[in-house]
Design a protein around this motif. Structure first.
Motif, mmCIF file in Angstrom:
data_model
loop_
_atom_site.group_PDB
_atom_site.id
_atom_site.type_symbol
_atom_site.label_atom_id
_atom_site.label_comp_id
_atom_site.label_asym_id
_atom_site.label_seq_id
_atom_site.Cartn_x
_atom_site.Cartn_y
_atom_site.Cartn_z
ATOM 1 N N ALA A 223 0.847 -1.199 0.000
ATOM 2 C CA ALA A 223 0.000 0.000 0.000
ATOM 3 C C ALA A 223 0.884 1.251 0.000
ATOM 4 O O ALA A 223 1.083 1.880 1.042
ATOM 5 C CB ALA A 223 -0.925 -0.006 1.219
ATOM 6 N N ARG A 225 0.567 4.359 -1.055
ATOM 7 C CA ARG A 225 0.000 5.644 -0.625
ATOM 8 C C ARG A 225 -0.223 5.656 0.886
ATOM 9 O O ARG A 225 0.067 6.654 1.556
ATOM 10 C CB ARG A 225 -1.312 5.927 -1.362
ATOM 11 C CG ARG A 225 -1.899 7.284 -0.996
ATOM 12 C CD ARG A 225 -3.086 7.644 -1.871
ATOM 13 N NE ARG A 225 -3.695 8.888 -1.455
ATOM 14 C CZ ARG A 225 -3.248 10.106 -1.752
ATOM 15 N NH1 ARG A 225 -2.155 10.219 -2.496
ATOM 16 N NH2 ARG A 225 -3.870 11.186 -1.327
ATOM 17 N N LEU A 226 -0.718 4.553 1.434
ATOM 18 C CA LEU A 226 -0.908 4.480 2.878
ATOM 19 C C LEU A 226 0.435 4.591 3.591
ATOM 20 O O LEU A 226 0.544 5.254 4.629
ATOM 21 C CB LEU A 226 -1.604 3.175 3.251
ATOM 22 C CG LEU A 226 -1.941 3.000 4.734
ATOM 23 C CD1 LEU A 226 -2.910 4.073 5.215
ATOM 24 C CD2 LEU A 226 -2.534 1.603 4.993
ATOM 25 N N GLU A 339 -7.843 4.513 2.534
ATOM 26 C CA GLU A 339 -6.921 3.478 2.062
ATOM 27 C C GLU A 339 -7.017 2.187 2.871
ATOM 28 O O GLU A 339 -6.417 1.180 2.495
ATOM 29 C CB GLU A 339 -5.482 3.994 2.144
ATOM 30 C CG GLU A 339 -5.192 5.213 1.284
ATOM 31 C CD GLU A 339 -5.298 4.908 -0.197
ATOM 32 O OE1 GLU A 339 -4.842 3.838 -0.625
ATOM 33 O OE2 GLU A 339 -5.870 5.739 -0.933
ATOM 34 N N PRO A 404 -5.278 8.037 -5.053
ATOM 35 C CA PRO A 404 -6.085 7.183 -4.172
ATOM 36 C C PRO A 404 -6.756 6.009 -4.861
ATOM 37 O O PRO A 404 -6.773 4.900 -4.341
ATOM 38 C CB PRO A 404 -7.125 8.163 -3.609
ATOM 39 C CG PRO A 404 -6.457 9.482 -3.658
ATOM 40 C CD PRO A 404 -5.588 9.464 -4.881
ATOM 41 N N ARG A 408 -5.047 1.089 -3.688
ATOM 42 C CA ARG A 408 -5.592 0.356 -2.547
ATOM 43 C C ARG A 408 -5.761 -1.121 -2.849
ATOM 44 O O ARG A 408 -6.754 -1.550 -3.409
ATOM 45 C CB ARG A 408 -6.930 0.943 -2.120
ATOM 46 C CG ARG A 408 -7.495 0.224 -0.916
ATOM 47 C CD ARG A 408 -8.794 0.838 -0.462
ATOM 48 N NE ARG A 408 -9.489 -0.060 0.431
ATOM 49 C CZ ARG A 408 -10.671 0.165 0.950
ATOM 50 N NH1 ARG A 408 -11.315 1.269 0.651
ATOM 51 N NH2 ARG A 408 -11.237 -0.704 1.738
#
Length: 414
Positions: A223, A225-226, A339, A404, A408
């Motif tokens: 992940a 972006r997370l 997320e 986003p 995910r």
């Protein structure tokens, strides 16, 4: 086995569920009605005889307890339910403030801080997870940032207002603020009991250790972006948190009367509330990355302003941290929740909090020891240079993360 949110004609349940966001705001506000905070460092230093290094060690014990219990408590909340976890947090917090009210030295302060660290760890990921799922049950996920900001605003107003009375309470009895906290948490237990458990993907995990490892892999490799959001949240959170434990002595040493400390603490919390109110609108206009780079500028203003100023009014630069904290937290929390898959919300939010607390455990005592030797101004400049560099680096990582809707994946559940 997975129990998922479904459309229902259970209107009494939905009416009670609709109260959850406001009850969670009330719980957070009462939790943050911290009557002792504006005078806590003075109480520890002047009345219990703790050195600055010991004060930072006590806060590191608090952070260590959070680091130790943070992820397990979030994982527990996802398994046993958010309402039960909030009730347990209230009971533990009552015990912690009872210990603080009878503290006599370093080790009783440490015991109280550890107890409250456990209580806060139980709330930490649970509060935002319960808020998001309560809104998601009603198809209102897009309102999360607004409700989260509202919760923060009420909390900071409550903390600021409590600080206004701190000096008076402290003057009547040095332990009166701590006695009041016991009463506050008894009332907060009633709020927790009034909450309604939302429907969410509560999974029956056959191999907990394997599942925990899958969550770690999810953040570390699956992940991006997370992972970037976690980095920004930890660095900005740490940058804004370190000065909280220095500003009281900084202001006093600069010649500010002790009677001003309560109002200064109140204004600081109102500045956080103001930032929270502005957060959603600013984020919608310029985007989360631009906002986080702006927060890096506020962090630089805070550290270098306090470090370079020797005038009595140098504490004013501390308010830059408060505005940064208010603006950044709601946007980061909403982006994180978008997320995170249902059923693991408290676990993963607690994982991020663990990283933050562990970082403070590593840095806090070192910074306190350096200040005992070299003084606040020199150390603030050095720490400021480090934290601004790390903030800019983490913001750059977020700027390069996938959008986003591209980033995910799902957690592999075992």
């Amino acid at each position: 086995m997975i129990s998922t949110p479904t459309a229902t004609s259970d209107r009494p349940f939905e009416r009670r569920l609709a109260r959850n966001p406001m009850l969670l705001c009330l719980h957070h506000a009462m939790m943050m009605s911290l009557f002792p905070m504006a005078i806590l460092t003075l109480f520890q230093h002047d009345h219990l005889g703790l050195s600055i290094a010991e004060i930072m060690m006590a806060q590191a014990a608090f952070g260590g307890a959070l680091a130790l219990f943070e992820f397990p408590s979030g994982y527990l909340a996802d398994r046993i339910g958010y309402r039960a976890t909030m009730i347990l947090a209230s009971l533990v917090s009552i015990a912690g403030w009872i210990v603080y009210s009878v503290a006599v030295g370093f080790w009783t302060v440490v015991l109280a801080e550890v107890s409250m660290g456990l209580g806060l760890s139980l709330v930490s990921g649970t509060h935002s997870a319960m808020l998001y799922e309560s809104l998601a049950n009603r198809g209102r996920e897009e309102d999360f940032a607004r409700w989260f900001a509202r919760s923060r605003t009420y909390a900071q107003i409550a903390e600021g207002s409590a600080a206004l009375g701190a000096g008076l309470l402290f003057g009547l009895s040095v332990r009166l603020p701590f006695y009041l906290m016991v009463i506050v948490w008894i009332l907060n237990l009633g709020v927790a009991l009034a909450l309604v458990e939302p429907r969410y993907a509560r999974r029956s995990v056959q191999k907990p250790v394997a599942h925990v490892l899958s969550l770690v892999r999810f953040v570390a490799r699956g992940a991006p972006r997370l992972r970037a959001l976690f980095a920004v949240a930890v660095v900005i959170g740490l940058s804004n948190f370190i000065p909280v434990w220095l500003v009281q002595l900084y202001a006093r040493d600069g010649g500010v009367p002790i009677s001003w400390l309560g109002p200064i603490w109140a204004i600081a919390n109102y500045a956080v509330a103001l930032g929270s109110v502005m957060s959603d609108g600013i984020g919608r206009r310029v985007g989360i990355v631009a906002v986080m780079f702006g927060c890096a500028g506020l962090i630089a203003l805070g550290y270098f302003g306090m470090g370079l100023s020797y005038a009595w009014w140098g504490f004013v630069f501390y308010f830059a941290f408060n505005v940064s904290r208010g603006i950044s937290a709601p946007l980061l929390a909403h982006a994180e929740q978008a997320e995170i898959p249902s059923g693991d919300r408290a676990s993963l939010v607690s994982m991020r909090s663990l990283l933050f607390r562990a970082s403070f455990v590593a840095l806090g005592p070192l910074i306190g020891a350096l200040i005992d030797v070299h003084g606040q101004h020199t150390v603030l400049l050095g720490v400021g240079g480090l934290m601004v560099t790390l903030t800019l680096a983490s913001c750059s990582l977020l700027a390069g993360a996938p959008a986003p809707d591209e980033s995910r994946p799902e957690v592999t559940h075992i």
